[in-house]
Enzyme design. Sequence first.
Site, PDB file in Angstrom:
ATOM      1  N   ASP A  91     -16.805 -73.873  31.664  1.00  0.00           N
ATOM      2  CA  ASP A  91     -17.631 -75.027  31.302  1.00  0.00           C
ATOM      3  C   ASP A  91     -18.854 -74.537  30.545  1.00  0.00           C
ATOM      4  OD1 ASP A  91     -18.299 -77.728  31.209  1.00  0.00           O
ATOM      5  OD2 ASP A  91     -19.384 -77.674  33.103  1.00  0.00           O
TER       6      ASP A  91
ATOM      7  N   ASN B 235     -25.392 -75.024  30.749  1.00  0.00           N
ATOM      8  CA  ASN B 235     -25.109 -73.959  31.711  1.00  0.00           C
ATOM      9  C   ASN B 235     -25.574 -72.593  31.220  1.00  0.00           C
ATOM     10  OD1 ASN B 235     -24.022 -75.528  33.746  1.00  0.00           O
ATOM     11  ND2 ASN B 235     -21.961 -75.480  32.874  1.00  0.00           N
TER      12      ASN B 235
ATOM     13  N   ASP C 161     -23.846 -71.622  36.938  1.00  0.00           N
ATOM     14  CA  ASP C 161     -22.865 -72.624  37.326  1.00  0.00           C
ATOM     15  C   ASP C 161     -21.441 -72.269  36.887  1.00  0.00           C
ATOM     16  OD1 ASP C 161     -21.653 -74.818  38.349  1.00  0.00           O
ATOM     17  OD2 ASP C 161     -22.606 -76.276  37.028  1.00  0.00           O
TER      18      ASP C 161
END
Length: 334
Positions: free
Chosen positions: A208, A213, A225
């Site tokens: 992701d 992030n 994360d």
Amino acid sequence: MVAPMSESKSHPFDSLSPDLLIDAVESAGFVSDGRLLALNSYENRVYQVGIEDETPMIAKFYRPDRWRREQILEEHEFCFQLVDQELPVVPPWRDAEGNSLSEFGGFSFALFQRKGGRAPELDNLDNLFILGRLMGRIHGIGAMRPFKYRPKLDSKSFGWDSYKLISEQFMPKELRPAYDSLALDIMKKVEAILDDYGEINHIRVHGDCHSGNILWRDDNPHFVDFDDTRMAPAIQDLWMLLSGDRQEQTLQMAELVEGYREFYDFDVRELKLIEVMRTLRIMHHSAWIARRWSDPAFPRAFTWFNTPRYWSEHILQLREQFAALQEPPIQLMS
């Protein structure tokens, strides 16, 4: 419009009270000063928790029944491996016995050191070169061995399952024929591209890797994360750093790959998978919100979701993506 799914009137996170949060953190051996700040997170619940005479900690409470314990621990172990190689990753805190995952009040939770920073400027080619180098190092470690428990990014879970959920339970009746026809055409094209591509090299990736992030401070990025880490082609962590039109994305990819190749080999064939990965993410994102619609945090955060206008714009976005799937992939400049 089909009524949104509703598992029950209450949600597991409803019991995550301030007292429970503080008690959980203190069960790990810290003494909280009572200050709590909810951070921007929907899938899990994440809080900055004040610690007496120390820097605040970040407490992440995992969504119940999403990941099994062994899957969360694989996420943590991947982070520890990256940190061991001096990569700028924010790993979970470990206690004296080396445990990184705790249980309290029916929740699994982990603690992290607080790291400051801002989102990177992804239109800055120098930044992309730096990110490419770091991603090459991450993937070099990610390719050393596979996950045992974490899932694989594939067309079924991200594409077909998303299409089925949206069509059957969320798409307005008047838009369903157009959506079904388009989604089926898209998935057939995705499968054709994947079949033509052949065997994909799946490695452990961030999963992701968007700007939210990545924390940028003093020209140094930190990755945070890893909740969506999984087995996927390396390009999954690169295409999400692209923006703008085709020409801009071509320049950006060239910078990313130049830095990337300093530490890990880049398979040029994976450029063919960019629009496939983008398509699957678009479909999966809508299905993700749909699956979480019974969580009160989601209607508050995504007020525009599950309206006729939203689904009309979703169909338009998929039409544009279907056209993109017909185009040849971007090429690296020689």
